[in-house]
Write an enzyme that holds these catalytic residues in place. Structure first.
Site, PDB file in Angstrom:
ATOM      1  N   ASN A  52       0.842  -1.206   0.000  1.00  0.00           N
ATOM      2  CA  ASN A  52       0.000   0.000   0.000  1.00  0.00           C
ATOM      3  C   ASN A  52       0.874   1.252   0.000  1.00  0.00           C
ATOM      4  O   ASN A  52       1.935   1.284   0.628  1.00  0.00           O
ATOM      5  CB  ASN A  52      -0.997   0.005   1.168  1.00  0.00           C
ATOM      6  CG  ASN A  52      -0.358  -0.206   2.527  1.00  0.00           C
ATOM      7  OD1 ASN A  52       0.666  -0.849   2.656  1.00  0.00           O
ATOM      8  ND2 ASN A  52      -0.988   0.355   3.549  1.00  0.00           N
ATOM      9  N   GLU A  54       0.434   5.297   0.696  1.00  0.00           N
ATOM     10  CA  GLU A  54      -0.498   6.329   1.171  1.00  0.00           C
ATOM     11  C   GLU A  54      -0.076   7.711   0.690  1.00  0.00           C
ATOM     12  O   GLU A  54       1.011   7.900   0.132  1.00  0.00           O
ATOM     13  CB  GLU A  54      -0.606   6.253   2.698  1.00  0.00           C
ATOM     14  CG  GLU A  54      -1.180   4.899   3.127  1.00  0.00           C
ATOM     15  CD  GLU A  54      -1.430   4.782   4.611  1.00  0.00           C
ATOM     16  OE1 GLU A  54      -0.903   5.590   5.398  1.00  0.00           O
ATOM     17  OE2 GLU A  54      -2.173   3.857   4.989  1.00  0.00           O
ATOM     18  N   CYS A  63      -4.241   0.864  -2.284  1.00  0.00           N
ATOM     19  CA  CYS A  63      -4.058  -0.376  -1.529  1.00  0.00           C
ATOM     20  C   CYS A  63      -2.964  -1.236  -2.163  1.00  0.00           C
ATOM     21  O   CYS A  63      -2.633  -1.087  -3.349  1.00  0.00           O
ATOM     22  CB  CYS A  63      -5.353  -1.189  -1.522  1.00  0.00           C
ATOM     23  SG  CYS A  63      -6.687  -0.447  -0.591  1.00  0.00           S
ATOM     24  N   GLU A  65      -3.083  -4.339  -3.058  1.00  0.00           N
ATOM     25  CA  GLU A  65      -3.547  -5.180  -4.169  1.00  0.00           C
ATOM     26  C   GLU A  65      -3.514  -4.413  -5.480  1.00  0.00           C
ATOM     27  O   GLU A  65      -3.023  -4.896  -6.502  1.00  0.00           O
ATOM     28  CB  GLU A  65      -4.992  -5.654  -3.916  1.00  0.00           C
ATOM     29  CG  GLU A  65      -5.170  -6.516  -2.678  1.00  0.00           C
ATOM     30  CD  GLU A  65      -5.469  -5.717  -1.411  1.00  0.00           C
ATOM     31  OE1 GLU A  65      -4.915  -4.609  -1.258  1.00  0.00           O
ATOM     32  OE2 GLU A  65      -6.243  -6.208  -0.581  1.00  0.00           O
ATOM     33  N   CYS A  96     -10.339  -4.829   0.162  1.00  0.00           N
ATOM     34  CA  CYS A  96     -11.446  -3.865   0.252  1.00  0.00           C
ATOM     35  C   CYS A  96     -12.299  -3.958  -1.012  1.00  0.00           C
ATOM     36  O   CYS A  96     -11.925  -4.601  -1.997  1.00  0.00           O
ATOM     37  CB  CYS A  96     -10.900  -2.453   0.444  1.00  0.00           C
ATOM     38  SG  CYS A  96     -10.310  -1.687  -1.078  1.00  0.00           S
ATOM     39  N   CYS A  99     -10.683  -2.846  -4.315  1.00  0.00           N
ATOM     40  CA  CYS A  99      -9.698  -3.835  -4.789  1.00  0.00           C
ATOM     41  C   CYS A  99     -10.391  -5.069  -5.361  1.00  0.00           C
ATOM     42  O   CYS A  99      -9.928  -5.642  -6.345  1.00  0.00           O
ATOM     43  CB  CYS A  99      -8.739  -4.221  -3.675  1.00  0.00           C
ATOM     44  SG  CYS A  99      -7.570  -2.883  -3.313  1.00  0.00           S
TER      45      CYS A  99
HETATM   46  N1  THU Z   1      -5.316  -1.452   2.641  1.00  0.00           N
HETATM   47  C1  THU Z   1      -4.773  -2.258   1.676  1.00  0.00           C
HETATM   48  O1  THU Z   1      -3.647  -2.033   1.212  1.00  0.00           O
HETATM   49  N2  THU Z   1      -5.516  -3.307   1.254  1.00  0.00           N
HETATM   50  C2  THU Z   1      -6.751  -3.636   1.714  1.00  0.00           C
HETATM   51  O2  THU Z   1      -7.371  -4.550   1.196  1.00  0.00           O
HETATM   52  C3  THU Z   1      -7.293  -2.909   2.851  1.00  0.00           C
HETATM   53  C4  THU Z   1      -6.621  -1.647   3.211  1.00  0.00           C
HETATM   54  C5  THU Z   1      -4.524  -0.315   3.093  1.00  0.00           C
HETATM   55  C6  THU Z   1      -5.041   1.029   2.650  1.00  0.00           C
HETATM   56  C7  THU Z   1      -4.463   1.954   3.685  1.00  0.00           C
HETATM   57  O3  THU Z   1      -3.147   2.308   3.282  1.00  0.00           O
HETATM   58  C8  THU Z   1      -4.358   1.086   4.934  1.00  0.00           C
HETATM   59  O4  THU Z   1      -4.489  -0.251   4.493  1.00  0.00           O
HETATM   60  C9  THU Z   1      -5.439   1.381   5.970  1.00  0.00           C
HETATM   61  O5  THU Z   1      -6.692   1.337   5.413  1.00  0.00           O
END
Ligand code: THU
Length: 145
Positions: A52, A54, A63, A65, A96, A99
């Site tokens: 991920n 940010e 994310c 994925e 999520c 994704c």
């Molecule tokens: N996140 C992912 O990378 N994948 C997911 O399926 C769920 C959430 C990340 C997004 C964000 O950077 C952090 O987790 C908190 O939500």
């Protein structure tokens, strides 16, 4: 979906788990501090990892994925045998909603392997189970990946 149904050798499963857990170290997550790692295996047996990423403008975050799939697609890899994810949560997290739809573009039934923190526990579901009755390329006359 059962573990034995994965189109991977035992050695590939071990490698996938190791790379997926390691992929968390690629995470750029200074805001949530929630590291997520992802490793996918292409139809040619190549392993591609990502995490991920940010952004100070939170909505600009991506994310693990999606960032990993983007890496694959930018190498013209569109067919995936399995997508694995891990985080620092004891229990396996699942992709999520965004994704799930993003993965759907590249296959209706891609197996999703979700590891708990240490990799000792896992859950395995295919995308159809996570995103039933999905909308995809064929609705727009585009062949499925
Ligand atoms: N996140 C992912 O990378 N994948 C997911 O399926 C769920 C959430 C990340 C997004 C964000 O950077 C952090 O987790 C908190 O939500």
């Amino acid at each position: 979906m059962k573990f034995e149904e994965l189109p991977l050798t035992e050695a590939e499963v071990i490698k996938l788990k190791q790379l997926c857990l390691e992929a968390r170290s690629l995470s750029y997550s200074p805001y949530s501090k929630f590291r997520v790692g992802c490793t996918l295996v292409t139809s040619e047996g190549e392993f591609i990892s990502g995490a991920n990423i940010e952004n100070a403008s939170y909505g600009g975050s991506i994310c693990a994925e999606r960032s990993t799939i983007c890496k694959a697609v930018n190498e013209r890899k569109y067919k995936f045998k399995v997508i694995a994810i891990s985080s620092d949560s004891q229990e396996a997290i699942s992709p999520c909603g965004i994704c799930r739809q993003f993965i759907r573009e590249f296959g209706k039934e891609i197996p999703i392997l979700m590891f708990g923190q240490e990799g000792n526990t896992h859950e395995l579901m295919n995308l159809e189970e996570l995103l039933p009755k999905s909308f995809g390329p064929s609705w727009l006359g585009v062949p499925e990946a």
